[in-house]
Write a protein that holds these residues in place. Structure first.
Motif, PDB file in Angstrom:
ATOM      1  N   THR A 130     156.552 -79.585 -54.424  1.00 51.20           N
ATOM      2  CA  THR A 130     157.261 -78.292 -54.387  1.00 51.20           C
ATOM      3  C   THR A 130     156.949 -77.500 -53.129  1.00 51.20           C
ATOM      4  OG1 THR A 130     155.476 -77.214 -55.635  1.00 51.20           O
ATOM      5  CG2 THR A 130     157.335 -78.128 -56.909  1.00 51.20           C
ATOM      6  N   ILE A 131     156.159 -78.071 -52.244  1.00 52.22           N
ATOM      7  CA  ILE A 131     155.756 -77.390 -51.012  1.00 52.22           C
ATOM      8  C   ILE A 131     156.356 -78.107 -49.809  1.00 52.22           C
ATOM      9  CG2 ILE A 131     153.777 -76.727 -49.561  1.00 52.22           C
ATOM     10  CD1 ILE A 131     153.905 -75.191 -52.183  1.00 52.22           C
ATOM     11  N   GLU A 137     152.680 -75.914 -32.564  1.00 52.22           N
ATOM     12  CA  GLU A 137     151.510 -75.656 -31.727  1.00 52.22           C
ATOM     13  C   GLU A 137     150.209 -75.719 -32.521  1.00 52.22           C
ATOM     14  OE1 GLU A 137     152.130 -72.144 -29.360  1.00 52.22           O
ATOM     15  OE2 GLU A 137     154.107 -72.827 -28.736  1.00 52.22           O
ATOM     16  N   GLY A 138     150.133 -76.706 -33.413  1.00 50.24           N
ATOM     17  CA  GLY A 138     148.908 -76.940 -34.165  1.00 50.24           C
ATOM     18  C   GLY A 138     148.728 -76.071 -35.394  1.00 50.24           C
ATOM     19  N   ILE A 139     149.689 -75.210 -35.696  1.00 51.86           N
ATOM     20  CA  ILE A 139     149.586 -74.313 -36.848  1.00 51.86           C
ATOM     21  C   ILE A 139     150.537 -74.799 -37.949  1.00 51.86           C
ATOM     22  CG2 ILE A 139     149.898 -71.949 -37.682  1.00 51.86           C
ATOM     23  CD1 ILE A 139     149.175 -71.046 -34.807  1.00 51.86           C
ATOM     24  N   ILE A 140     150.004 -74.915 -39.165  1.00 56.32           N
ATOM     25  CA  ILE A 140     150.797 -75.342 -40.320  1.00 56.32           C
ATOM     26  C   ILE A 140     151.324 -74.103 -41.035  1.00 56.32           C
ATOM     27  CG2 ILE A 140     150.755 -76.559 -42.536  1.00 56.32           C
ATOM     28  CD1 ILE A 140     148.271 -78.089 -41.443  1.00 56.32           C
ATOM     29  N   VAL A 141     152.645 -74.058 -41.240  1.00 56.84           N
ATOM     30  CA  VAL A 141     153.273 -72.973 -41.993  1.00 56.84           C
ATOM     31  C   VAL A 141     153.856 -73.593 -43.267  1.00 56.84           C
ATOM     32  CG1 VAL A 141     155.024 -71.160 -41.976  1.00 56.84           C
ATOM     33  CG2 VAL A 141     153.825 -71.746 -39.851  1.00 56.84           C
ATOM     34  N   ALA A 142     153.222 -73.260 -44.417  1.00 57.40           N
ATOM     35  CA  ALA A 142     153.622 -73.841 -45.695  1.00 57.40           C
ATOM     36  C   ALA A 142     154.469 -72.852 -46.487  1.00 57.40           C
ATOM     37  CB  ALA A 142     152.382 -74.223 -46.495  1.00 57.40           C
ATOM     38  N   ASP A 167     149.127 -71.120 -42.278  1.00 59.39           N
ATOM     39  CA  ASP A 167     149.807 -69.924 -42.777  1.00 59.39           C
ATOM     40  C   ASP A 167     150.360 -70.281 -44.165  1.00 59.39           C
ATOM     41  OD1 ASP A 167     151.521 -67.863 -43.442  1.00 59.39           O
ATOM     42  OD2 ASP A 167     152.519 -67.813 -41.494  1.00 59.39           O
ATOM     43  N   MET A 168     149.742 -69.708 -45.214  1.00 57.44           N
ATOM     44  CA  MET A 168     150.140 -69.998 -46.599  1.00 57.44           C
ATOM     45  C   MET A 168     150.885 -68.812 -47.222  1.00 57.44           C
ATOM     46  SD  MET A 168     148.524 -73.041 -47.754  1.00 57.44           S
ATOM     47  CE  MET A 168     148.170 -72.716 -49.451  1.00 57.44           C
ATOM     48  N   LYS A 169     151.325 -67.857 -46.386  1.00 61.34           N
ATOM     49  CA  LYS A 169     152.005 -66.663 -46.911  1.00 61.34           C
ATOM     50  C   LYS A 169     153.285 -67.016 -47.666  1.00 61.34           C
ATOM     51  CE  LYS A 169     150.328 -64.030 -43.043  1.00 61.34           C
ATOM     52  NZ  LYS A 169     150.721 -63.801 -41.671  1.00 61.34           N
ATOM     53  N   GLY A 170     153.916 -68.115 -47.308  1.00 58.59           N
ATOM     54  CA  GLY A 170     155.163 -68.508 -47.943  1.00 58.59           C
ATOM     55  C   GLY A 170     154.985 -69.308 -49.216  1.00 58.59           C
TER      56      GLY A 170
END
Length: 174
Positions: A130-131, A137-142, A167-170
């Motif tokens: 579900t994710i 640039e090396g940053i994961i945005v989930a 970044d787990m804000k989403g």
């Protein structure tokens, strides 16, 4: 056919044969020069062995990703240019442990980091259908929905692959 015509034909045949032979037989000095040029182009990639024989380049060693292997071959082609007859890329891809991988990839090649990191993220996300995530640039945005009890597990697994950031804000708990 006159003797002069036979002689001319023989000389022409010998000339073409000699030119072909000269072209085919490269001197050891030109192979050494080509090898040095390629090694200089690959100096930022430790552990790669370059051999050149009659313009045929062989690359050996171990590296951490398919994209880096291709990058090494591309650098070899650019460095050697038309002096290269062929490239035999025998480099073996051994994926390093995630703890070491990011630092090594960042040192060697910037652009391949995101593709390698994306591959590792996708392996983690196989357990979290579900994710979804993007890497830049090396940053994961989930983003996505996940049971509250599993969010911490997801974050720890993503941290394990050593991105620059997460970044787990989403990610919304349900």
């Amino acid at each position: 056919m006159t003797n002069d015509m036979k002689l001319n034909k023989l000389l022409l045949t010998l000339s073409v044969g000699a030119l072909s032979f000269i072209q085919a037989c490269r001197s050891p000095e030109s192979d050494e020069k080509l090898k040095s040029t390629i090694q200089a182009a690959l100096e930022t990639t430790p552990g790669i062995e370059v051999n050149v024989e009659e313009g045929n380049v062989t690359l050996d060693g171990q590296i951490g990703s398919d994209s880096l292997k291709q990058n090494i071959e591309d650098k070899t082609k650019m460095a050697g240019g038309e002096n290269i007859k062929s490239i035999h890329n025998n480099i073996v891809v051994n994926l390093p442990e995630p703890e070491d991988a990011r630092e090594k990839y960042h040192e060697i090649i910037g652009g391949a980091v995101d593709s390698t990191l994306t591959r590792d993220v996708n392996l983690v996300l196989a357990d979290f259908p579900t994710i979804t995530a993007q890497v830049k640039e090396g940053i994961i945005v989930a983003t996505g929905n996940l049971e509250k009890s599993k969010i911490d597990t997801l974050k720890k697994r993503l941290e394990h692959i050593k991105p620059k950031g997460i970044d787990m804000k989403g990610v919304i708990s349900r």
